[in-house]
Design a protein around this motif. Structure first.
Motif, PDB file in Angstrom:
ATOM      1  N   THR A  28       0.834  -1.204   0.000  1.00 53.50           N
ATOM      2  CA  THR A  28       0.000   0.000   0.000  1.00 53.50           C
ATOM      3  C   THR A  28       0.868   1.253   0.000  1.00 53.50           C
ATOM      4  O   THR A  28       0.624   2.199  -0.767  1.00 53.50           O
ATOM      5  CB  THR A  28      -0.933   0.005   1.224  1.00 53.50           C
ATOM      6  OG1 THR A  28      -1.760  -1.157   1.194  1.00 53.50           O
ATOM      7  CG2 THR A  28      -1.803   1.246   1.229  1.00 53.50           C
ATOM      8  N   LEU A  29       1.888   1.268   0.856  1.00 54.12           N
ATOM      9  CA  LEU A  29       2.775   2.437   0.919  1.00 54.12           C
ATOM     10  C   LEU A  29       3.581   2.586  -0.366  1.00 54.12           C
ATOM     11  O   LEU A  29       3.793   3.704  -0.855  1.00 54.12           O
ATOM     12  CB  LEU A  29       3.715   2.298   2.120  1.00 54.12           C
ATOM     13  CG  LEU A  29       3.026   2.236   3.484  1.00 54.12           C
ATOM     14  CD1 LEU A  29       4.052   2.020   4.584  1.00 54.12           C
ATOM     15  CD2 LEU A  29       2.247   3.511   3.740  1.00 54.12           C
ATOM     16  N   GLY A  31       2.564   1.622  -3.252  1.00 54.79           N
ATOM     17  CA  GLY A  31       1.613   2.102  -4.250  1.00 54.79           C
ATOM     18  C   GLY A  31       1.393   3.601  -4.174  1.00 54.79           C
ATOM     19  O   GLY A  31       1.283   4.280  -5.206  1.00 54.79           O
ATOM     20  N   VAL A  32       1.343   4.151  -2.964  1.00 57.63           N
ATOM     21  CA  VAL A  32       1.173   5.601  -2.808  1.00 57.63           C
ATOM     22  C   VAL A  32       2.380   6.340  -3.384  1.00 57.63           C
ATOM     23  O   VAL A  32       2.233   7.355  -4.079  1.00 57.63           O
ATOM     24  CB  VAL A  32       0.962   5.955  -1.321  1.00 57.63           C
ATOM     25  CG1 VAL A  32       0.983   7.469  -1.121  1.00 57.63           C
ATOM     26  CG2 VAL A  32      -0.355   5.372  -0.815  1.00 57.63           C
ATOM     27  N   THR A  70      10.095   4.776   2.329  1.00 59.62           N
ATOM     28  CA  THR A  70       9.280   3.650   1.859  1.00 59.62           C
ATOM     29  C   THR A  70      10.154   2.584   1.211  1.00 59.62           C
ATOM     30  O   THR A  70       9.985   1.383   1.467  1.00 59.62           O
ATOM     31  CB  THR A  70       8.216   4.140   0.862  1.00 59.62           C
ATOM     32  OG1 THR A  70       7.352   5.075   1.507  1.00 59.62           O
ATOM     33  CG2 THR A  70       7.390   2.980   0.346  1.00 59.62           C
ATOM     34  N   ALA A 129      -4.053   1.190  -2.088  1.00 66.90           N
ATOM     35  CA  ALA A 129      -3.343   2.382  -2.562  1.00 66.90           C
ATOM     36  C   ALA A 129      -4.218   3.195  -3.507  1.00 66.90           C
ATOM     37  O   ALA A 129      -4.157   4.436  -3.514  1.00 66.90           O
ATOM     38  CB  ALA A 129      -2.045   1.967  -3.247  1.00 66.90           C
ATOM     39  N   GLY A 133      -4.608   6.463  -1.825  1.00 63.03           N
ATOM     40  CA  GLY A 133      -3.506   7.159  -2.483  1.00 63.03           C
ATOM     41  C   GLY A 133      -3.835   8.557  -2.949  1.00 63.03           C
ATOM     42  O   GLY A 133      -3.067   9.506  -2.691  1.00 63.03           O
ATOM     43  N   THR A 163       3.581  -1.380  -8.701  1.00 65.20           N
ATOM     44  CA  THR A 163       3.507  -1.660  -7.267  1.00 65.20           C
ATOM     45  C   THR A 163       3.566  -3.159  -7.002  1.00 65.20           C
ATOM     46  O   THR A 163       4.324  -3.624  -6.142  1.00 65.20           O
ATOM     47  CB  THR A 163       2.212  -1.079  -6.681  1.00 65.20           C
ATOM     48  OG1 THR A 163       2.215   0.339  -6.846  1.00 65.20           O
ATOM     49  CG2 THR A 163       2.078  -1.428  -5.206  1.00 65.20           C
TER      50      THR A 163
END
Length: 457
Positions: A28-29, A31-32, A70, A129, A133, A163
């Motif tokens: 998720t991080l 992806g952001v 990240t 994300a 995001g 991602t």
């Protein structure tokens, strides 16, 4: 082979939940971060940058810390979880060897299981994300300027695919070496109970530790030539702290056992059965628990470095009359990093504690009461968290003292601020999480039948 991997994953999916949770969080991080970089390449961003009179480089600088942290801590978490996942399934690998699989096939299936776990976790992570995001990227764009905040942000197939690929590739890199060892696991381990394999300070870890130490020294020397500007001072201090964190992480199989054994000698004089059992257990498992302490130390170190740098810098600014500053982004980064790597440590505890039900059952046979077992769990978790706090405190002290000293050399007040309260607060949260994860096998041993707990599988 694909059918076997799929059947194995479906049959044992509950055992993979800790690893899946970490993969979902990290992806998720990632992806952001990928979405933010992707947004900076759109025509709408180019138009907004031109109207604002700035450059794309300056827009990306606003998220540079997010990118770096990240990548750094995501790589640590995914590598550690990938290795722990393979290690936790040594008995399964031995069963495959017993069934006739050659080492190459066993190693391939181990990597395949990690890849399947990474795929199963990265897809929900990419979806999350896509949901959280856009507002987070808009917040980062706001830091670059009010005109940039109006750029539309939406997740596309390309950043989502990047991602997923980055997450899977990082997990697989961390699983290669353990998978090669798993391919050589003796088939006899399928028939007898074995302890988790300790993490050793291998030759490549020695090489990386030496490189990290040399790099830390080079950064310290380079600090002498830093111009008397705030950005240069903060950057060199942060690089020094991050380099120390990476060095400690690589050298953890040597550092963690040494610190725990040192605590063991100090606590040997305390007359408490629970404390002595916890001490001996922690010392006996010190090489195994380095995989638990290392990511936790990195997470707490990130908290100490960022908060210590921020407090030291703000203390210096207050001497010039600056009393207000927006630090919300720093606290978001600190909290995310700490949660991510604490979750990694909890996952490692869960993956490496499957055989501890038998250990706690033996303690019950020896006369330990449920209350004693509870104290053992609490004290053992405390040893792990205190060890991580020591490593984090060293990196934090080096960062804050370097930043304060650089300012002092430039004629500014010496304003080193060690974030002891913040480290203690995050350490307390990590302690609760580690204690709960360690307590699960003890709870099973208390509630289970001793005969079934002690019988071989």
């Amino acid at each position: 082979m694909a059918a076997l991997l799929s059947q194995t994953f479906r049959a044992r999916w509950r055992a993979w939940l800790p690893a899946l949770g970490v993969v979902i969080l990290v992806s998720t991080l990632v992806g952001v971060s990928v979405l933010h970089f992707w947004t900076t390449t759109t025509p709408q961003m180019a138009d907004a940058v031109e109207q604002a009179g700035t450059t794309l480089a300056e827009v990306r600088i606003a998220a540079q810390t997010v990118y770096v942290l990240t990548a750094l801590f995501g790589a640590i978490a995914l590598n550690v979880v990938g290795a722990a996942t393979v290690q936790a399934e040594r008995t399964l690998m031995a069963q495959w060897r017993l069934a006739g699989a050659v080492p190459r096939q066993t190693a391939g299936m181990a990597i395949g299981l990690v890849g399947l776990t990474a795929l199963a976790g990265s897809i929900p992570g990419a979806i999350l994300a896509a949901l959280i995001g856009p507002p987070m990227v808009s917040l980062l764009n706001t830091m670059a300027g009010p005109d940039i905040a109006s750029v539309p942000v939406t997740m596309h197939l390309a950043p989502a695919a990047v991602t997923i690929l980055l997450t899977i590739g990082t997990c697989l890199l961390g699983a290669v070496s353990p998978a090669r060892r798993a391919g050589r696991v003796p088939a006899i381990e399928a028939l007898v109970a074995t302890s988790p394999r300790p993490v050793r300070l291998t030759a490549w870890r020695w090489v990386l530790t030496v490189i990290g130490a040399i790099t830390t020294g080079v950064i310290a020397v380079a600090a002498l030539t830093v111009p008397a500007t705030s950005n240069g001072m903060v950057t060199i201090a942060l690089y020094l702290g991050l380099c120390l964190i990476l060095t400690f992480h690589v050298a953890a199989p040597g550092l963690v056992p040494a610190i725990i054994r040192g605590f063991g000698r100090l606590l040997a004089v305390v007359d408490s059965p629970a404390l002595q059992i916890a001490r001996r257990s922690a010392v006996a498992r010190s090489r195994i628990s380095s995989a638990t302490v290392a990511p936790l130390a990195a997470g707490l170190g990130c908290v100490g470095i960022l908060v210590g740098t921020l407090n030291t810098f703000l203390a210096r600014m207050r001497t010039f009359g600056v009393t207000e500053a927006n630090v919300a982004d720093t606290w978001i980064i600190v909290t995310v990093a700490a949660v991510m790597l604490t979750a990694c440590s909890v996952a490692v505890v869960a993956l490496t504690s499957r055989n501890r039900e038998r250990e706690f059952a033996l303690l019950r046979v020896a006369g330990a009461t449920p209350t004693t077992l509870g104290r053992v769990v609490l004290l053992e978790a405390m040893l792990y968290v205190v060890t991580a706090l020591i490593l984090a405190a060293v990196a934090t002290l080096a960062t804050t003292m370097t930043l304060a000293w650089l300012g002092y050399q430039a004629g500014l007040p010496f304003t080193a601020q060690f974030p002891g309260v913040t480290l203690a607060a995050f350490g307390a949260g990590a302690y609760i999480a580690i204690a709960i994860a360690t307590a699960l096998p003890a709870k099973k041993a208390i509630g289970a039948n001793l005969r079934s707990s002690l019988s071989p599988e």
